[in-house]
Design a protein around this motif. Structure first.
Motif, short mmCIF file in Angstrom:
data_model
loop_
_atom_site.label_atom_id
_atom_site.label_comp_id
_atom_site.label_asym_id
_atom_site.label_seq_id
_atom_site.Cartn_x
_atom_site.Cartn_y
_atom_site.Cartn_z
N MET A 27 0.82 -1.22 0.00
CA MET A 27 0.00 0.00 0.00
C MET A 27 0.85 1.26 0.00
O MET A 27 0.50 2.27 -0.62
CB MET A 27 -0.94 0.00 1.20
N VAL A 28 1.99 1.24 0.69
CA VAL A 28 2.88 2.39 0.71
C VAL A 28 3.44 2.66 -0.68
O VAL A 28 3.64 3.80 -1.09
CB VAL A 28 4.03 2.16 1.72
N SER A 29 3.68 1.59 -1.43
CA SER A 29 4.20 1.75 -2.80
C SER A 29 3.08 2.16 -3.76
O SER A 29 3.36 2.84 -4.75
CB SER A 29 4.82 0.43 -3.27
N PHE A 30 1.86 1.77 -3.48
CA PHE A 30 0.74 2.05 -4.38
C PHE A 30 0.50 3.55 -4.56
O PHE A 30 0.46 4.04 -5.69
CB PHE A 30 -0.53 1.38 -3.82
N GLY A 31 0.33 4.28 -3.46
CA GLY A 31 -0.05 5.69 -3.56
C GLY A 31 1.06 6.62 -4.01
O GLY A 31 0.99 7.24 -5.07
N PRO A 32 2.16 6.71 -3.24
CA PRO A 32 3.21 7.67 -3.60
C PRO A 32 3.88 7.41 -4.93
O PRO A 32 4.20 8.34 -5.67
CB PRO A 32 4.21 7.52 -2.44
N LEU A 91 -0.46 13.84 -0.57
CA LEU A 91 -1.26 13.48 -1.75
C LEU A 91 -2.58 14.25 -1.78
O LEU A 91 -3.03 14.69 -2.85
CB LEU A 91 -1.53 11.97 -1.78
N PHE A 92 -3.23 14.41 -0.62
CA PHE A 92 -4.48 15.18 -0.57
C PHE A 92 -4.24 16.63 -1.00
O PHE A 92 -5.07 17.23 -1.70
CB PHE A 92 -5.07 15.16 0.84
N ALA A 144 4.12 19.83 -1.07
CA ALA A 144 3.34 18.58 -1.13
C ALA A 144 4.23 17.41 -1.51
O ALA A 144 4.12 16.31 -0.95
CB ALA A 144 2.20 18.73 -2.13
N ILE A 145 5.12 17.63 -2.47
CA ILE A 145 6.06 16.58 -2.88
C ILE A 145 6.98 16.21 -1.71
O ILE A 145 7.25 15.03 -1.44
CB ILE A 145 6.88 17.05 -4.10
N PHE A 146 7.47 17.22 -1.00
CA PHE A 146 8.34 16.98 0.15
C PHE A 146 7.62 16.17 1.23
O PHE A 146 8.16 15.19 1.76
CB PHE A 146 8.84 18.31 0.72
N ALA A 147 6.40 16.56 1.57
CA ALA A 147 5.64 15.87 2.62
C ALA A 147 5.37 14.42 2.25
O ALA A 147 5.49 13.52 3.09
CB ALA A 147 4.32 16.60 2.88
N THR A 148 5.03 14.19 1.00
CA THR A 148 4.77 12.81 0.55
C THR A 148 6.03 11.97 0.68
O THR A 148 5.97 10.83 1.15
CB THR A 148 4.29 12.81 -0.91
N ALA A 149 7.17 12.51 0.28
CA ALA A 149 8.43 11.77 0.36
C ALA A 149 8.82 11.50 1.81
O ALA A 149 9.24 10.39 2.16
CB ALA A 149 9.53 12.56 -0.34
N PHE A 150 8.68 12.50 2.67
CA PHE A 150 9.06 12.36 4.07
C PHE A 150 8.21 11.27 4.74
O PHE A 150 8.74 10.38 5.41
CB PHE A 150 8.87 13.70 4.78
N GLY A 151 6.89 11.34 4.55
CA GLY A 151 6.02 10.33 5.14
C GLY A 151 6.26 8.95 4.55
O GLY A 151 6.25 7.94 5.27
N PHE A 152 6.48 8.89 3.26
CA PHE A 152 6.77 7.64 2.55
C PHE A 152 7.97 6.93 3.17
O PHE A 152 7.94 5.73 3.44
CB PHE A 152 7.02 7.98 1.08
N THR A 153 9.04 7.67 3.46
CA THR A 153 10.28 7.06 3.95
C THR A 153 10.20 6.64 5.40
O THR A 153 10.88 5.69 5.79
CB THR A 153 11.45 8.05 3.76
N LEU A 154 9.39 7.30 6.20
CA LEU A 154 9.26 6.91 7.60
C LEU A 154 8.83 5.46 7.75
O LEU A 154 9.11 4.82 8.76
CB LEU A 154 8.26 7.81 8.32
N LEU A 176 -5.33 10.89 -7.72
CA LEU A 176 -4.58 11.22 -6.51
C LEU A 176 -5.43 11.05 -5.26
O LEU A 176 -4.93 10.67 -4.20
CB LEU A 176 -4.06 12.66 -6.60
N VAL A 177 -6.73 11.32 -5.36
CA VAL A 177 -7.63 11.08 -4.23
C VAL A 177 -7.61 9.60 -3.84
O VAL A 177 -7.55 9.25 -2.65
CB VAL A 177 -9.07 11.52 -4.58
N VAL A 178 -7.65 8.73 -4.84
CA VAL A 178 -7.62 7.28 -4.57
C VAL A 178 -6.32 6.90 -3.88
O VAL A 178 -6.31 6.13 -2.91
CB VAL A 178 -7.78 6.49 -5.89
N GLY A 179 -5.20 7.46 -4.34
CA GLY A 179 -3.92 7.17 -3.71
C GLY A 179 -3.87 7.64 -2.26
O GLY A 179 -3.37 6.93 -1.37
N ALA A 180 -4.41 8.82 -1.99
CA ALA A 180 -4.42 9.35 -0.62
C ALA A 180 -5.31 8.52 0.30
O ALA A 180 -4.93 8.18 1.43
CB ALA A 180 -4.88 10.81 -0.64
N VAL A 181 -6.50 8.16 -0.18
CA VAL A 181 -7.42 7.34 0.62
C VAL A 181 -6.81 5.98 0.93
O VAL A 181 -6.94 5.45 2.05
CB VAL A 181 -8.77 7.19 -0.10
#
Length: 505
Positions: free
Chosen positions: A285-290, A354-355, A373-383, A469-474
């Motif tokens: 799921m982490v790979s699916f959205g970002p 993503l939202f 937004a790109i930065f936040a997605t990457a930061f959360g993705f890596t955690l 992108l909504v689907v990815g965020a959800v």
């Protein structure tokens, strides 16, 4: 309590130990970077390859798909081979196969040869990826060094995509598309030399499950191909449905055969741990959205915002910064918090990014909107990578580490393919419903100076991107909730830390 005279000696010993871990960390992180980079680097050079070699539009996507298909199909097989015949040995073989494929692709004089070479690279990647990850357990002791290695490994999973897009654009625009493939040779050779620093784990004394290998590879190949085709031709396409059914049947037969064998390729005991099962789901799921976001924003920036390829590559630099910071923080959090808290925070931060991107328009500012937004997605993705990787691999029996690693890589690869296929399919459906052939009309409107047509076509494209992108965020919000429920591992014991061990000694 150390005396003043012993302090320099202790410092020297600590320095030597750190240096001893440096090269193995560079090898495992560099190996993952090389594999992930090649997931996307060819995307940027596809137009140049098509123009130079005269490839048809129908065969062009297979420069990317051939790599993804063989990589995803053979991951379980590559992990099991490492358990049986030595992970360091299989890692070296994988790197050699990978480099041979890269050399052939760079020298290719026809599109068919490029596609076959990319398939060979996929085989090399399938032998390399699970054994790179499994080597972390055998090389680094539990605690600070293993957490750091896991953080670097996870960082490369995201950083490799950003680097691939940037480097692909630069090399194609300067030296030519061939150099996208030649780049793999010096990196691969350095990694090959560095594998001497990895510790070879004890091999599992068993036999290769040939039936399981054939069934498992067939199931994975059918699934990855169906996902890839579904994104291109629609999910109701008869061929797509046929391969999905074939994948389900082969997987059912594969699991039945595995449950009845004494020495299966995929020991079903690896799924008995709820933490490990939750990690596999979380990685998918982490790979699916970002990672689906990469595909959508690349199209948005180039088609709607009219960015040049090099400009688009540079626009992903905040993603790289977010990856680096996320990796640095995640290794520290992993030593202090239970995994579910890190996963929940990471997935929700990425979902927030993503939202935020669902509010893009035809003239959205890069600096005030896209960049944060790109930065936040990457930061959360890596955690997420340290807790997910640790939950999947650290508690596995020594003889199962390779296959446990392969399953985690499989989740990531399927999640990436599924994310790109599903999000692109949603984007195309919504855009076509608003304005058929919106991209063609956008190009025509710009050529004719028709601002109304440009605005209408841009809005149609943006509506498609934002819906996806909504689907990815959800999906990330749901994944945060589900993984927090399934993964119940406790906070790491202080006894695992390097400091405690040194004090005890």
């Amino acid at each position: 309590m150390s005396t003043p005279s012993s302090a320099p000696a202790q410092q020297a010993a600590d320095d030597a130990r750190r240096k001893g871990f440096l090269i193995p960390m560079l090898v495992v992180s560099g190996g993952q970077l090389l594999i992930v980079l090649n997931d996307v680097i060819a995307n940027v050079g596809l137009p140049a390859i098509q123009a130079d070699l005269g490839m048809s539009p129908g065969t062009m996507p297979w420069v990317v798909n051939a790599y993804i298909l063989l990589f995803g199909a053979l991951l379980l097989f590559g992990g099991r081979l490492g358990d049986l015949y030595g992970r360091r040995r299989l890692l070296r073989i994988g790197l050699v196969v990978f480099m041979v494929g890269a050399l052939i692709a760079g020298l290719a004089a026809s599109g068919t040869v490029v596609i076959l070479a990319r398939a060979l690279q996929g085989v090399g990647a399938a032998l390399t990826a699970p054994n790179v990850l499994a080597s972390i357990n055998s090389t680094f002791p539990a605690g600070k060094h293993r957490n750091t290695a896991l953080a670097l490994y996870g960082a490369m999973s995201g950083l490799g995509v950003a680097v691939g897009l940037l480097v692909g654009g630069v090399l194609t625009g300067t030296l030519g598309w061939n150099w996208m493939f030649y780049l793999n040779l010096p990196i691969g050779l350095l990694l090959l030399v560095g594998t001497r620093s990895l510790v070879e784990a004890e091999r599992h004394q068993g036999k290769l499950d040939v039936a399981g290998a054939v069934l498992g590879t067939g199931a994975m190949a059918s699934l990855v191909y169906a996902i890839t085709r579904g994104g291109e031709h629609g999910w109701a396409d008869p061929t797509t449905l046929g391969f999905l059914i074939a994948a389900a049947v082969l997987l059912l037969v594969f699991l039945t055969v595995q449950s009845r064998m004494n020495d299966p390729m995929l020991p079903l005991r690896v799924f008995k741990s709820r933490n490990r099962a939750g990690a596999y789901f979380g990685m998918l799921m982490v790979s699916f959205g970002p990672l689906g976001m990469f595909y959508l924003l690349n199209l948005y920036m180039q088609y709607v915002l009219d960015f040049e390829p090099l400009q688009t590559g540079l626009a992903w630099l905040p993603f790289a910064v977010g990856i680096v910071l996320g990796a640095a923080i995640s290794s520290k959090l992993a030593a202090a918090l239970a995994p579910r808290w890190i996963l929940g925070a990471g997935m929700l931060i990425a979902a927030g990014g993503l939202f935020s991107l669902t509010f893009i328009g035809a003239s959205t500012s890069y600096w005030s909107h896209l960049m944060p937004a790109i930065f936040a997605t990457a930061f959360g993705f890596t955690l997420n990578f340290v807790p997910l990787t640790s939950a999947a691999v650290s508690s596995a029996a020594p003889q199962d580490t390779g296959i446990a690693s392969a399953l985690l890589n499989t989740g990531q690869q399927i999640g990436t393919a599924l994310g790109m296929a599903v999000t692109s399919s949603i984007a195309v459906t919504v855009t076509t419903g608003d304005l058929p052939d919106a991209l063609g009309k956008l190009t025509q409107g710009r050529q004719d100076g028709d601002t109304q047509l440009v605005a209408r076509a841009s809005d149609a494209l943006v509506n498609g991107y934002t819906a996806a992108l909504v689907v990815g965020a959800v999906s990330l919000v749901l994944a945060a909730i589900i993984t927090a429920i399934i993964i119940n591992a406790k906070r790491p014991a202080p006894a695992n830390s390097d400091l405690t061990r040194s004090e005890a000694s």
